[in-house]
Structures are given as C-alpha cells and as structure tokens.
Design a protein around this motif. Structure first.
Motif, short mmCIF file in Angstrom:
data_model
loop_
_atom_site.label_atom_id
_atom_site.label_comp_id
_atom_site.label_asym_id
_atom_site.label_seq_id
_atom_site.Cartn_x
_atom_site.Cartn_y
_atom_site.Cartn_z
N GLU A 194 0.82 -1.22 0.00
CA GLU A 194 0.00 0.00 0.00
C GLU A 194 0.85 1.26 0.00
O GLU A 194 0.59 2.19 -0.76
N ARG A 195 1.85 1.33 0.87
CA ARG A 195 2.67 2.53 0.96
C ARG A 195 3.49 2.74 -0.31
O ARG A 195 3.71 3.87 -0.74
N ILE A 249 -9.42 8.82 -0.20
CA ILE A 249 -9.07 7.58 -0.90
C ILE A 249 -8.17 6.74 -0.01
O ILE A 249 -7.12 7.21 0.45
N GLU A 250 -8.62 5.53 0.26
CA GLU A 250 -7.84 4.57 1.03
C GLU A 250 -7.40 3.43 0.14
O GLU A 250 -8.19 2.91 -0.66
N LEU A 251 -6.14 3.03 0.25
CA LEU A 251 -5.58 1.96 -0.56
C LEU A 251 -5.45 0.68 0.25
O LEU A 251 -5.00 0.71 1.40
N LYS A 252 -5.84 -0.43 -0.36
CA LYS A 252 -5.67 -1.75 0.25
C LYS A 252 -5.02 -2.66 -0.79
O LYS A 252 -5.57 -2.85 -1.88
N ALA A 253 -3.85 -3.20 -0.45
CA ALA A 253 -3.09 -4.00 -1.39
C ALA A 253 -3.54 -5.45 -1.41
O ALA A 253 -2.82 -6.33 -1.90
N LEU A 288 -9.86 1.77 -2.66
CA LEU A 288 -9.21 1.12 -3.80
C LEU A 288 -8.54 -0.15 -3.31
O LEU A 288 -7.65 -0.10 -2.44
N CYS A 289 -8.94 -1.28 -3.84
CA CYS A 289 -8.39 -2.56 -3.41
C CYS A 289 -7.91 -3.36 -4.61
O CYS A 289 -8.28 -3.08 -5.76
N LYS A 290 -7.10 -4.37 -4.33
CA LYS A 290 -6.52 -5.17 -5.41
C LYS A 290 -7.58 -6.00 -6.12
O LYS A 290 -7.50 -6.23 -7.33
N SER A 291 -8.56 -6.45 -5.37
CA SER A 291 -9.66 -7.22 -5.96
C SER A 291 -10.85 -7.13 -5.03
O SER A 291 -10.72 -6.72 -3.88
N LYS A 292 -12.01 -7.53 -5.54
CA LYS A 292 -13.21 -7.49 -4.69
C LYS A 292 -14.22 -8.49 -5.21
O LYS A 292 -14.25 -8.83 -6.40
N TYR A 313 -8.04 -1.62 -8.37
CA TYR A 313 -6.98 -0.99 -9.15
C TYR A 313 -6.19 -2.10 -9.83
O TYR A 313 -6.13 -3.23 -9.35
N LYS A 314 -5.60 -1.77 -10.94
CA LYS A 314 -4.75 -2.72 -11.66
C LYS A 314 -3.42 -2.06 -11.97
O LYS A 314 -3.37 -0.95 -12.48
#
Length: 348
Positions: A194-195, A249-253, A288-292, A313-314
C-alpha cells in the motif's frame, strides 16, 4: 519614441477585456474553419461512395482523383490517396451529414481518424468525441483514453451514492468513480504494498489526476487528523471541484474485506468535522483494493450511512506498444489544445 500620455484608470481592465475577446474570436474562427474542412471531407467521402455504388469503380480511380486534386490545389494538404480513403470511410461511418455539426465536427481531422480506426460502434465514437471536445483532449490523449477504455470504466464502482447522496449530484458522483483504476505509469511490481503504491501515485500525481478524471484536485498524502488525542493519517485526500466535496481515498493491497469500510467511515467523519467547510457537501470515500467480490461489496455498503465507493486498481506493465510514451503533464495538456489544430494536414 513618442511620449505616451498617462493611462486612464480603467485602461488595464479594458485591455484585458479586449485580449479576451480577440482570443475568443480566434478560437471561434479556428473552430469554424475546422468544421468546414471536416464537412468538406465528409462530402468528398460521400461523393466517392455514391459514385462507387453507381459505377463500381475502385481504388485506382481514387488514386487518379488524388493526383488531380493535388494538381489543382498544390498548396492544400490532405488529398493523398490514403486520406481520400479515410474520407470515404468517414462518410460511411457517419451517413447523416448532420453529425459533423455536432462533436465530430468540432474535432480536428486527426482526432476523427483516431475515432474511426480505434472504435467500431457509432455510439462509442460519439461518446468519446463529445468528451474530447468537452475536455480539450489532444489526439494522443484521446488515443490513450480509448485504449484504456476510460468511458467504459466510468460509473462502474460499487457505491451507495443513490441512497446516501441527494439528487442531482448522485449521477455526477457515480460517474466520477471508475472500476477498475489503471495505474500504468508507476513502474512498480504487481505485488507492491500500500505505501509503495501510495508513494508512486504521489510521485506521479499529474498522471494519477488524469486517471481520476476531471474535477479532482490533490490536497495531500498521509493527511494528519487528531481525534481524542490520537493521531490518524488519511492515505490520500482530494477535493472534487464539481461535486464541491472532499474525497478520501484509502488503498488496500489485498482483496476487499467488509472491515475496511470501518476505517474509511471513521476518516469520513473526521474530515466532515475537522476539514469540511459549511458550504461543502458531505465527504465521499473511495476504497481502492486489489480485488473485490462485487456481492460482498454491495452487502458491506448496505448499512453504511456515509457515501462510499469500492473499486479495484490494476498495476499494468505499460501502455500498448504504440502508446509507449509518457502520459502528458498538465502543461502538455494545455499546450495540446493548440496541437492537432492544423486540420488540413494529412494524418501521420
């Protein structure tokens, strides 16, 4: 040099107004010239189609026509055999001449060739043409957005906006979010954390803003908020100029989990209480996550009272080979408004 009398007090304002009027007149004149040229090309293409239908003659006659037109108009570009074939295809794609009075007619010929060669469906061509006119896309930027299916991704994020935002802003908010977001400018591995992604996005903030879309303004990264004596940090904070609200916006890897929304909800509450001005609309959250799992995402949003969206996100290796150039900067986009303006030039 003759002496110049002292300026009247309103001279500076008057001069600025005249400059604006002259600039606007130049733009209107350029648009009028472009519309006439696109209409001319459409008419030539229509005539070629009609004669071929009646007389059955083909490419060799087009070669002869190209020679004759270039001989008759040696100072005018655009009458190559290839361009005459494009005119024929253009007229075939838009059988109704009225179309060139709309968005298609406001775009330079090079833009129209991109629409013609990259898109098959008339509705998609027209949609991209309208967006290109509205936002002043250069030819390269139009091609990039088509290749990355920008319009097809808009409004696809899972949201609760219909239930949590008042009309008429609901549709605009929904269209402001995409799914998936394509980060093809980061040059980091697909397993980045994420970072690492966050850092890369800020380093490429111009490109990130292009991917987010029109209206987003960057506020900050790791924005600090103090709540009850404890410090909390928002991954990315934006402000949407059209929606008139902050966007967290929060990111999750990793894959989306319902508990991710708890943290996002907390940040929305904190921004609404500490950052949002009275005239601002309620803050929107985007996870925003890698998959869902879409069903899980819809269930997780069901009881949330704040406006939120969930999208994937891709991380892509690169743009398509023919577009392996840097995405344009804001300065380049502004400059591109003047580029491709030579509508009488033959396509590259």
């Amino acid at each position: 040099m003759p002496d110049i009398a002292p300026l009247p007090p309103d001279y500076v304002d008057w001069l600025a107004e005249l400059k604006t009027r002259i600039h606007n007149a130049q733009q209107r004149a350029a648009l009028a010239v472009n519309r006439e040229l696109v209409l001319l090309y459409w008419q030539i293409g229509r005539d070629i189609l009609a004669r071929q239908a009646r007389q059955g003659w083909g490419a060799k006659v087009i070669e002869r026509l190209a020679q004759d037109l270039r001989a008759a108009f040696p100072d005018m570009k655009g009458f190559s055999r290839a361009n005459l074939m494009y005119m024929r295809a253009f007229a075939d794609a838009w059988p109704d001449g009225a179309i060139v009075q709309q968005a298609v007619g406001q775009l330079p010929w090079g833009h129209n060739l991109v629409l013609l060669t990259k898109l098959k469906e008339p509705k998609r061509r027209l949609a991209y043409a309208e967006r290109a006119v509205a936002h002043g896309w250069s030819r390269t930027l139009l091609e990039i957005h088509i290749e990355t299916r920008l319009l097809e991704r808009e409004g696809q994020a899972v949201t609760n906006f219909a239930e949590r935002l008042p009309a008429p802003g609901t549709d605009l908010a929904r269209q402001s979010l995409k799914d998936p977001y394509l980060f093809d400018f980061l040059s980091i591995g697909k397993e980045a954390g994420e970072r690492e992604i966050e850092t890369a996005l800020v380093q490429h903030i111009t490109q990130f803003l292009l991917e987010l879309g029109a209206g987003f303004a960057f506020v900050g990264r790791q924005v600090q908020l103090e709540v009850g004596g404890d410090d909390f940090f928002i991954d990315l904070l934006f402000y949407h100029l059209k929606l008139r609200c902050y966007v967290v916006i929060e990111l999750k890897a990793d894959k989306f989990k319902p508990e991710h929304l708890g943290q996002l909800s907390f940040y929305l509450s904190a921004v609404d209480r500490q950052v949002k001005a009275e005239q601002d609309n309620p803050t929107i959250g985007l996870l925003l996550c890698k998959s869902k799992n879409k069903v899980v995402a819809e269930y997780a949003l069901g009881d949330k009272m704040q406006p939120m969206g969930i999208a994937e996100y891709k991380l892509l290796e690169s743009l398509p080979e023919e577009l392996q150039t840097s995405l344009p900067s804001i300065e380049q986009i502004e400059q591109a408004l003047a580029d491709d303006g030579h509508a009488d030039e033959e396509p590259a």
